[in-house]
Design an enzyme around this catalytic site. Structure first.
Site, PDB file in Angstrom:
ATOM      1  N   GLY A  50     -18.271  -2.151   0.143  1.00  0.00           N
ATOM      2  CA  GLY A  50     -18.279  -2.154  -1.310  1.00  0.00           C
ATOM      3  C   GLY A  50     -16.975  -1.777  -1.956  1.00  0.00           C
TER       4      GLY A  50
ATOM      5  N   TYR B 230       0.862  -1.175   0.000  1.00  0.00           N
ATOM      6  CA  TYR B 230       0.000   0.000   0.000  1.00  0.00           C
ATOM      7  C   TYR B 230       0.902   1.229   0.000  1.00  0.00           C
ATOM      8  CZ  TYR B 230      -3.905  -3.025   1.485  1.00  0.00           C
ATOM      9  OH  TYR B 230      -4.870  -3.994   1.573  1.00  0.00           O
TER      10      TYR B 230
ATOM     11  N   PHE C 278     -14.282  -0.023  -3.992  1.00  0.00           N
ATOM     12  CA  PHE C 278     -14.252   0.979  -5.055  1.00  0.00           C
ATOM     13  C   PHE C 278     -15.628   1.201  -5.682  1.00  0.00           C
ATOM     14  CE2 PHE C 278      -9.868  -0.890  -5.173  1.00  0.00           C
ATOM     15  CZ  PHE C 278      -9.234   0.217  -4.635  1.00  0.00           C
TER      16      PHE C 278
ATOM     17  N   LEU D 258     -21.631   0.437  -1.715  1.00  0.00           N
ATOM     18  CA  LEU D 258     -22.913  -0.250  -1.683  1.00  0.00           C
ATOM     19  C   LEU D 258     -24.055   0.714  -1.973  1.00  0.00           C
ATOM     20  CD1 LEU D 258     -22.460  -2.384   1.559  1.00  0.00           C
ATOM     21  CD2 LEU D 258     -22.310  -3.191  -0.798  1.00  0.00           C
TER      22      LEU D 258
END
Length: 285
Positions: A215, A63, A217, A220
């Site tokens: 969700g 990351y 990227f 939701l």
């Protein structure tokens, strides 16, 4: 809010996870690449998470790369005694930020060393072997890569082992090599392909860490979720997190955010108890 958000789950002796954790991916720059726009806020997010009872932080040295681990070290080192840092290996980033598989024995060993150095620890609490791609788990053996991590565990560089983005057969294969304490797969109210794996994890005392619980990227969106949230007096995101915590006692969550305000909202979901009719409605969504 409770001092142990969501309660606890213990996948191995001495390894106690507060079920509402924190995912550090969003502490890096756009596309999980480069430095954050507001590094002081990133530091505040981590320190606030620990103050609110989070003891399970998910990260990886790819990351950034290196960015989130360096910020974690800046914010929290020397680490609280009960803090569990869960990292993952199996990918690299190129100079444009592309995600590249990196599963050779030499690369896995190098990635473990990167995590040790940038987190400034002598042994990593948990290391997940990440396989598959953005489309989901891939088929095939993971024995070679997991065997490398098992060797590093025997050498004392890793305390516990886990898997990320895998299928049921790969979990079985890994367990024949070394104990598995966590499985980290995509799972949320709209993506339930791993229902059987969630249930298996609970039966075998394996923590199931749902990544992208909101969700990822593709945030939701559900009229049912919004309606239930309004009825219980919470945000849709809090309701989705609460549903996950009630889905399985082995479920642990690692929602990510780069702001303290959003962090507080996420952690507050650990105290949201959904009534049976709301759970049933969400189950059928």
């Amino acid at each position: 809010m409770t001092s142990t958000p969501g309660g606890t789950f213990t996948p191995a002796p001495g390894l106690v996870l507060n079920r509402m954790g924190y995912g550090a991916m969003q502490l890096a720059g756009p596309g999980v690449f480069g430095p954050p726009k507001d590094r002081p806020e990133a530091v505040r997010v981590l320190r606030t998470a620990v103050e609110l009872g989070v003891n399970h932080i998910d990260t990886s040295d790819f990351y950034g790369p290196h960015v989130t681990n360096e910020i974690i070290r800046e914010a929290l080192h020397p680490y609280p005694e009960d803090l569990v840092l869960v990292t993952k290996v199996g990918a690299r980033r190129d100079d444009r930020g592309a995600w590249l598989p990196a599963l050779s024995p030499e690369s896995l060993r190098s990635q473990v060393e990167d995590n040790l150095r940038n987190l400034a620890v002598e042994a990593l609490d948990v290391v997940n072997l990440r396989v598959g791609d953005v489309e989901g788990p891939s088929q095939g053996s993971i024995a070679e890569g997991f065997g490398v991590l098992a060797e590093l565990r025997e050498q004392g560089k890793i305390k516990h082992l886990g898997l990320s983005n895998i299928n049921d057969a790969q979990l079985t294969e890994a367990q024949a090599i070394a104990p598995v304490v966590t499985v980290q797969n995509l799972y949320n109210i709209a993506h339930r392909v791993d229902d059987a794996l969630v249930d298996r994890a609970a039966k075998e005392s394996i923590a199931f860490a749902a990544f992208f619980p909101l969700g990822g990227f593709s945030p939701l969106q559900s009229a049912t979720l919004e309606a239930v949230a309004a009825r219980v007096g919470a945000t849709p995101q809090q309701t989705a997190l609460a549903w996950l915590l009630q889905r399985s006692p082995a479920m642990v969550l690692i929602p990510g955010t780069s702001t303290v305000a959003h962090l507080r909202e996420n952690i507050a979901a650990a105290d949201l108890e959904l009534p049976a009719d709301a759970v049933a409605e969400l189950n059928a969504a």
